[in-house]
Design an enzyme around this catalytic site. Structure first.
Site, PDB file in Angstrom:
ATOM      1  N   ASN A 174      10.556   7.645   3.459  1.00  0.00           N
ATOM      2  CA  ASN A 174       9.084   7.016   3.161  1.00  0.00           C
ATOM      3  C   ASN A 174       8.142   8.020   2.358  1.00  0.00           C
ATOM      4  OD1 ASN A 174       6.518   5.763   3.262  1.00  0.00           O
ATOM      5  ND2 ASN A 174       6.597   5.493   5.415  1.00  0.00           N
TER       6      ASN A 174
ATOM      7  N   ARG B 210      11.325   3.118   1.419  1.00  0.00           N
ATOM      8  CA  ARG B 210      10.427   2.315   1.559  1.00  0.00           C
ATOM      9  C   ARG B 210       9.535   2.020   0.453  1.00  0.00           C
ATOM     10  NH1 ARG B 210       4.719   2.878   3.567  1.00  0.00           N
ATOM     11  NH2 ARG B 210       3.858   1.030   4.308  1.00  0.00           N
TER      12      ARG B 210
ATOM     13  N   HIS C  35       2.911  -4.416   5.861  1.00  0.00           N
ATOM     14  CA  HIS C  35       3.734  -4.065   7.234  1.00  0.00           C
ATOM     15  C   HIS C  35       4.913  -4.721   7.669  1.00  0.00           C
ATOM     16  CE1 HIS C  35      -0.637  -2.477   8.790  1.00  0.00           C
ATOM     17  NE2 HIS C  35       0.069  -1.547   8.210  1.00  0.00           N
TER      18      HIS C  35
ATOM     19  N   ARG D 260     -10.899   0.739   7.153  1.00  0.00           N
ATOM     20  CA  ARG D 260     -10.847  -0.424   6.154  1.00  0.00           C
ATOM     21  C   ARG D 260     -11.788  -1.577   6.578  1.00  0.00           C
ATOM     22  NH1 ARG D 260      -4.401  -0.623   5.207  1.00  0.00           N
ATOM     23  NH2 ARG D 260      -4.177   0.883   4.008  1.00  0.00           N
TER      24      ARG D 260
ATOM     25  N   GLU E  97       9.838   1.180  11.766  1.00  0.00           N
ATOM     26  CA  GLU E  97      10.098   1.120  10.238  1.00  0.00           C
ATOM     27  C   GLU E  97      11.175   1.618   9.507  1.00  0.00           C
ATOM     28  OE1 GLU E  97       5.680  -0.161   8.697  1.00  0.00           O
ATOM     29  OE2 GLU E  97       6.053   1.897   9.846  1.00  0.00           O
TER      30      GLU E  97
END
Length: 395
Positions: free
Chosen positions: A7, A88, A177, A235, A382
Site C-alpha cells: 500500500n 493497492r 474502501h 471530512r 485490506e
C-alpha cells in the site's frame, strides 16, 4: 508462494510479506517520509522490531531498502522467492471491476485516470514501477479500492447533473474502501454459509457504509471522491454544495482553501476540535458539549445510511457489521448508533458491546438474541484481501 502486499502513499509505503495460500505473515512494516531528508522505516523480524532513520529520496530507495532487509535478515534467501506483488490502487475508474495482473496497458490506463485520484494513483504507480525495476521476474497485480462497488446500478451511481459530465468526464459515484467491504462480505459469507444481505459500516478516520445484496454491493456512501457520505474524522461528508461558493466569497478564499477545509478541517475535527476517536470518547464521557454534539451528529449520519440501506434491501438484512478502527474498537459509537435503530427492532447487549474490542482479539455479535437483525463486530484486513486477490490471479 511468497508474495508482497503493498500500500503505497505519496510519502509512505506499507507492506506485508505473506506465505500463500497459508496466509502466514512472514514480516510486515512501513516506510515514512519518502522524498524527505528525515525518512524512517520499521520492519518486524520475528519478535524483533527494526527501526531506522534513513534518507528516502523516492519510492525506489524505499523498495531497495525493503528488499535488502528481507534478504539480510534471512526472511527470504533470495529475491527470486518473491513470486508476486499485490498493489493497492485507490482508483480504477469505471474500467476495473476486479483485481488484474499489471501489464503495460494496465499501467497506462491507471495513469490515464490519475486526475480522479491525484494524491493516490500517482503514488501507487511509483510503488508499482519501483518493484517492477527491483524484482522484474515477480508478477504485479493491481487491487482497486473502487472495484467492489462497480456492481452498483446506473440509477444509483449517476448524479442528477448534466449527463454529458458523466459521458465526457466520468463524473459518477465510485465508492471507496472496497477492499475492506469485500473482505467483510467474504467473511460473513463464510460465517453464514450463504451469500448474505449486509449493511457494512467501515468506521475509521475515513468512513463509509455499503449495502450488500446476496454478496454483491448495490450501494455505498462514498461517491465521486472519498469526501461524500457520512461525516468523518476530518471530512465533511454530504453537504449543500452552495456552502462552497458562499464561504469562498465571505472569506475571500480560493477553491484550494475550501477544498482543504472540507477534507482536513471538517467532520469531527470541525465540530469537536479533535478527530481521534479515543480522545473524543474521553471528552464525551466528560460531557464536553461540543464533543457530545459531534457524537450526536456523527451517529445520526451513520443511522441515516443504515436506515436507507435497510429499505434498499427490502427489509431483509442478515447482519449489520461494524469494522475498521472505530467500528472494531469504539463501543460508545456502536452503542449510540444501535440505540437509535430501536424502531427497526435492533437491540444492543451492553455487556457484549463493551467486551467486544478487536484490538484485544475479541470479535463477534453484540446484539441481543431478541434483536431483529444481528450486529457483528469484525476485524477487516485490506492487506490480506490484496494478498488473496493476488494469489488467486497468479497462484
Amino acid at each position: 508462494m511468497k508474495l508482497l502486499s503493498i500500500n503505497a502513499g505519496s510519502s509512505t509505503l506499507k507492506f506485508r510479506l505473506y506465505d500463500m495460500p497459508e496466509e502466514k505473515i512472514l514480516t510486515k512494516g512501513n516506510f515514512e517520509c519518502i522524498g524527505s531528508n528525515n525518512g524512517e522505516y520499521t520492519i518486524r523480524v520475528g519478535d524483533r522490531k527494526i527501526h531506522k532513520e534513513v534518507l528516502l529520496s523516492d519510492h525506489n530507495a524505499a523498495v531497495g531498502i525493503l528488499l535488502e532487509e528481507l534478504v539480510s535478515n534471512k526472511i527470504v534467501k533470495s529475491l527470486d522467492e518473491i513470486e508476486a506483488v499485490g498493489h493497492r490502487i485507490v482508483h480504477g475508474g469505471n474500467k476495473y471491476s476486479k483485481s488484474v495482473e499489471i501489464t503495460s496497458r494496465v499501467l497506462k490506463e491507471i495513469e490515464s485516470i490519475s486526475d480522479l485520484a491525484p494524491l493516490h494513483n500517482p503514488a501507487a504507480l511509483n510503488g508499482v514501477r519501483a518493484f517492477m525495476n527491483a524484482i522484474p521476474n515477480a508478477k504485479m497485480v493491481a487491487c482497486f479500492d473502487t472495484a467492489f462497488h462497480q456492481t452498483i446500478k446506473e440509477a444509483d451511481y449517476l448524479y442528477p447533473i448534466p449527463y454529458e459530465w458523466y459521458v465526457k468526464y466520468d463524473v459518477r459515484k465510485y465508492g471507496f474502501h472496497g477492499l475492506s467491504h469485500k473482505f467483510i462480505t467474504e467473511k460473513m459469507t463464510s460465517i453464514l454459509k450463504r451469500k448474505p444481505n449486509l449493511i457494512i459500516c467501515h468506521i475509521g478516520n475515513g468512513a463509509s457504509i455499503s449495502a450488500i445484496k446476496e454478496g454483491v454491493c448495490v450501494d455505498t456512501s462514498m461517491g465521486f471522491t472519498p469526501n461524500a457520505g457520512i461525516m468523518m474524522g476530518t471530512r465533511s461528508g454530504d453537504i449543500d454544495y452552495s456552502i462552497i461558493s458562499y464561504i469562498m466569497k465571505k472569506e475571500e478564499r480560493n477553491l484550494e482553501w475550501i477544498d482543504n477545509k472540507l477534507n482536513k478541517a471538517s467532520g469531527l475535527q470541525g465540530i469537536a476540535g479533535m478527530n481521534d476517536l479515543r480522545d473524543i470518547d474521553r471528552a464525551y464521557l466528560a460531557n464536553e458539549q461540543k464533543v457530545v454534539l459531534a457524537i450526536e451528529m456523527y451517529t445520526e449520519k451513520i443511522v441515516n445510511y443504515i436506515a436507507k440501506y435497510f429499505v434498499k434491501l427490502g427489509g431483509r438484512v442478515d447482519a449489520i457489521c461494524f469494522t475498521a478502527g472505530g467500528g472494531e474498537n469504539d463501543d460508545i459509537i456502536r452503542k449510540e448508533v444501535i440505540n437509535k435503530l430501536y424502531p427497526l427492532g435492533i437491540t444492543l447487549d451492553d455487556i457484549k458491546n463493551k467486551e467486544t474490542i478487536v484490538r484485544k482479539g475479541i470479535e463477534g455479535v453484540i446484539s441481543t438474541s431478541e434483536s431483529t437483525i444481528p450486529v457483528y463486530v469484525l476485524a477487516t484486513d485490506e492487506e490480506l484481501m490484496i494478498a488473496r486477490d493476488t494469489y488467486n490471479i497468479v497462484g
